[in-house]
Motif scaffolding. Structure first.
Motif, PDB file in Angstrom:
ATOM      1  N   PHE A  37      28.829  34.539 -33.161  1.00 58.01           N
ATOM      2  CA  PHE A  37      27.381  34.476 -33.400  1.00 58.01           C
ATOM      3  C   PHE A  37      26.644  33.667 -32.321  1.00 58.01           C
ATOM      4  O   PHE A  37      25.465  33.362 -32.474  1.00 58.01           O
ATOM      5  CB  PHE A  37      27.101  33.880 -34.783  1.00 58.01           C
ATOM      6  N   TRP A  38      27.329  33.335 -31.245  1.00 58.75           N
ATOM      7  CA  TRP A  38      26.684  32.643 -30.139  1.00 58.75           C
ATOM      8  C   TRP A  38      25.584  33.518 -29.535  1.00 58.75           C
ATOM      9  O   TRP A  38      25.637  34.762 -29.590  1.00 58.75           O
ATOM     10  CB  TRP A  38      27.700  32.338 -29.051  1.00 58.75           C
ATOM     11  N   SER A  39      24.625  32.864 -28.894  1.00 65.92           N
ATOM     12  CA  SER A  39      23.592  33.590 -28.157  1.00 65.92           C
ATOM     13  C   SER A  39      24.214  34.201 -26.900  1.00 65.92           C
ATOM     14  O   SER A  39      25.313  33.816 -26.478  1.00 65.92           O
ATOM     15  CB  SER A  39      22.451  32.653 -27.767  1.00 65.92           C
ATOM     16  N   THR A  40      23.499  35.124 -26.285  1.00 63.61           N
ATOM     17  CA  THR A  40      23.988  35.748 -25.056  1.00 63.61           C
ATOM     18  C   THR A  40      24.205  34.714 -23.963  1.00 63.61           C
ATOM     19  O   THR A  40      25.211  34.763 -23.235  1.00 63.61           O
ATOM     20  CB  THR A  40      22.999  36.826 -24.583  1.00 63.61           C
ATOM     21  N   CYS A 365      24.593  43.594 -37.652  1.00 64.45           N
ATOM     22  CA  CYS A 365      25.347  42.597 -38.407  1.00 64.45           C
ATOM     23  C   CYS A 365      24.990  41.168 -37.998  1.00 64.45           C
ATOM     24  O   CYS A 365      25.337  40.218 -38.700  1.00 64.45           O
ATOM     25  CB  CYS A 365      26.849  42.812 -38.218  1.00 64.45           C
ATOM     26  N   GLY A 366      24.303  41.005 -36.866  1.00 64.37           N
ATOM     27  CA  GLY A 366      23.904  39.670 -36.419  1.00 64.37           C
ATOM     28  C   GLY A 366      24.800  39.078 -35.350  1.00 64.37           C
ATOM     29  O   GLY A 366      24.453  38.072 -34.731  1.00 64.37           O
ATOM     30  N   ARG A 367      25.970  39.692 -35.109  1.00 68.28           N
ATOM     31  CA  ARG A 367      26.837  39.200 -34.041  1.00 68.28           C
ATOM     32  C   ARG A 367      26.245  39.576 -32.689  1.00 68.28           C
ATOM     33  O   ARG A 367      25.695  40.667 -32.525  1.00 68.28           O
ATOM     34  CB  ARG A 367      28.247  39.791 -34.181  1.00 68.28           C
ATOM     35  N   LYS A 368      26.379  38.682 -31.724  1.00 63.37           N
ATOM     36  CA  LYS A 368      25.816  38.923 -30.399  1.00 63.37           C
ATOM     37  C   LYS A 368      26.870  39.408 -29.397  1.00 63.37           C
ATOM     38  O   LYS A 368      26.629  39.393 -28.186  1.00 63.37           O
ATOM     39  CB  LYS A 368      25.149  37.645 -29.882  1.00 63.37           C
ATOM     40  N   LEU A 369      27.998  39.810 -29.905  1.00 63.57           N
ATOM     41  CA  LEU A 369      29.024  40.374 -29.029  1.00 63.57           C
ATOM     42  C   LEU A 369      28.538  41.732 -28.518  1.00 63.57           C
ATOM     43  O   LEU A 369      28.051  42.550 -29.307  1.00 63.57           O
ATOM     44  CB  LEU A 369      30.340  40.550 -29.796  1.00 63.57           C
ATOM     45  N   PRO A 370      28.625  41.995 -27.210  1.00 66.08           N
ATOM     46  CA  PRO A 370      28.157  43.280 -26.661  1.00 66.08           C
ATOM     47  C   PRO A 370      28.932  44.445 -27.257  1.00 66.08           C
ATOM     48  O   PRO A 370      30.037  44.289 -27.784  1.00 66.08           O
ATOM     49  CB  PRO A 370      28.397  43.133 -25.161  1.00 66.08           C
ATOM     50  N   LEU A 371      28.342  45.639 -27.149  1.00 63.21           N
ATOM     51  CA  LEU A 371      28.900  46.819 -27.808  1.00 63.21           C
ATOM     52  C   LEU A 371      29.486  47.822 -26.825  1.00 63.21           C
ATOM     53  O   LEU A 371      28.951  48.046 -25.738  1.00 63.21           O
ATOM     54  CB  LEU A 371      27.812  47.503 -28.641  1.00 63.21           C
ATOM     55  N   LEU A 372      30.573  48.430 -27.252  1.00 64.29           N
ATOM     56  CA  LEU A 372      31.263  49.470 -26.490  1.00 64.29           C
ATOM     57  C   LEU A 372      31.165  50.769 -27.268  1.00 64.29           C
ATOM     58  O   LEU A 372      31.279  50.787 -28.500  1.00 64.29           O
ATOM     59  CB  LEU A 372      32.731  49.076 -26.307  1.00 64.29           C
TER      60      LEU A 372
END
Length: 474
Positions: A37-40, A365-372
């Motif tokens: 959930f960290w920021s970018t 979902c609120g997670r800041k993990l980039p998407l593939l």
């Protein structure tokens, strides 16, 4: 009683087991849960720190990288931003296959490392090592991503898998106890999917109702097809299903979801670098495991000069040919992965051999993990045994894991009793015919005729994919 035991396992048995084993898996998991959930900006700062540390380590202690980076005129201090990663030449599977020990860090005794192997998407076995800390960290990765399915620590889960290195731990008494009462795994061997075994497995799942089923994409499909054909009124209702190890088509995903009345979450990873990306229940794309791996999408042989012209691949030097043109968001290209944790045998800008693309924005979902986006990974057919059993294609890949002289293979089933095996070696005569034939007949039947042909090259299909098993009767 089920809920009570799950709580007991989650809060007492599971932590006590890992504390006694001096394994920091749960400590790593706690940090992983925060970082998703960290920021970018936080995430990118972390990635740069990890990348700089790994490149410095590799330059100083790993012969292959030191020579490669010197040839490219690159020093660790040149990596000042994440964009600078494209200064580094990429690594191919062929490099590891040909110069394996040159990838090992001089700070590690080889005997302390964990040996492993991968068949990849090309049918070319790759042998490599992991250090103990990386092994523990990546186990924590999987727990974080498994929880996205609705499963949690302490809960049982069903596993339809075929990697013998993963399943053999269940063979000893101690590990059977750990597997059954701590990890609470209900396994079904994906290499042996007989109707009888699938029926017994279905009985167990109906009784225990595990919240998650994890398995090979094609094995999940085979089990779903069995239930649809023979037990259409089954009551197996997991909270989520995780599909991994193979490409999952939209059609097959929809079918499995319909059979189980739940969501199927796609996952992408490799034995070399572990879990790379996973879907959550929102299914907006695969969340890249970006606090543990750095993922790029690139095209090789398409470098653009300062005038915007694409370079002629034939005019590129050996180093320049290893530098990709990085793709824009939504543009498909080859996946390139850097593992932040394997200091024993670093994988820096490792070419996966699979195609994919990144997606814009973030998941709901609120997670800041980039998407593939969808990844076109390995493709293999089931092979049909003489008794009708469907043998997962991965079984044959595992035969070649310990045969270092084999560079590539392809198994073609022309008829139920006829198998043709093409083998590419390092130049020597293939000397393991007797062993390979024995292993094939073990699952296909003694009556099967196995014809082994040593060839110089195995071409890809028209789609560009290397099929390591092909069945014309499946």
């Amino acid at each position: 009683m089920h809920d009570l035991y799950s709580l007991l396992d989650k809060h007492i048995l599971y932590p006590a087991y890992y504390w006694k084993a001096k394994d920091p898996k749960l400590k790593h998991l706690k940090m992983l849960e925060k970082r998703q959930f960290w920021s970018t900006n936080q995430l990118q700062s972390w990635q740069l720190e990890r990348l700089q540390a790994m490149v410095t380590h590799a330059y100083q202690t790993v012969p292959f990288y030191r020579e490669l980076y010197r040839a490219a005129g690159i020093k660790p201090e040149d990596i000042r931003s994440l964009d600078d990663i494209n200064l580094l030449p990429c690594v191919r599977k062929k490099d590891i296959q040909e110069q394996g020990d040159a990838f090992l860090s001089s700070l590690y005794d080889k005997s302390t490392l964990v040996a492993d192997a991968s068949g990849g998407s090309t049918g070319m076995p790759t042998h490599f090592y992991k250090d103990k800390e990386q092994y523990q960290r990546r186990a924590a990765d999987q727990v974080r991503h498994d929880r996205w399915s609705g499963w949690d620590l302490g809960d049982p889960y069903a596993l339809i898998w075929g990697a013998q290195k993963d399943l053999k731990a269940i063979s000893s008494l101690k590990q059977r106890i750990v597997t059954q009462y701590i990890h609470r795994v209900m396994p079904l061997d994906a290499f042996d999917l007989t109707p009888e075994k699938m029926s017994r497995f279905a009985d167990v799942l109906e009784k225990e109702q595990p919240p998650m089923i994890l398995g090979y994409a094609n094995a999940l499909l085979a089990f779903a097809q069995y239930l649809s054909d023979f037990r259409p009124h089954h009551t197996i209702r997991p909270k989520g299903i995780v599909s991994s190890a193979e490409a999952l088509t939209d059609k097959n995903k929809a079918f499995i979801q319909d059979v189980f009345k739940t969501k199927v979450l796609n996952r992408y990873g490799s034995r070399e670098v572990g879990l790379i990306a996973s879907e959550c229940q929102h299914q907006k794309g695969l969340h890249i495991n970006a606090d543990n791996v750095f993922v790029e999408i690139g095209r090789f042989g398409e470098q653009v000069d300062e005038q915007g012209q694409v370079s002629d691949p034939e005019q590129m030097g050996a180093i320049q040919s290893r530098i990709p043109r990085l793709c824009n968001t939504d543009e498909s290209g080859e996946l390139i992965v850097t593992d932040f944790w394997n200091y024993g045998m670093p994988f820096i800008r490792y070419r996966m051999g699979d195609e994919g693309h990144k997606l814009p924005g973030f998941c709901d979902c609120g997670r800041k993990l980039p998407l593939l986006g969808q990844v076109s990974g390995r493709v293999s057919d089931f092979i049909i045994a003489m008794n009708g059993t469907r043998i997962h294609g991965e079984y044959f890949t595992h035969i070649f894991y310990d045969l270092a002289d084999v560079k590539q293979f392809q198994l073609v089933q022309e008829k139920v009793d006829q198998v043709d095996l093409k083998v590419v070696t390092n130049g020597e005569r293939f000397a393991q015919e007797e062993f390979v034939i024995k292993e094939i007949k073990k699952v296909c039947g003694d009556e099967v005729n196995v014809n082994i042909v040593q060839v110089e090259h195995i071409p890809p299909t028209a789609s560009g994919k290397y099929l390591f098993t092909i069945s014309k009767v499946a």
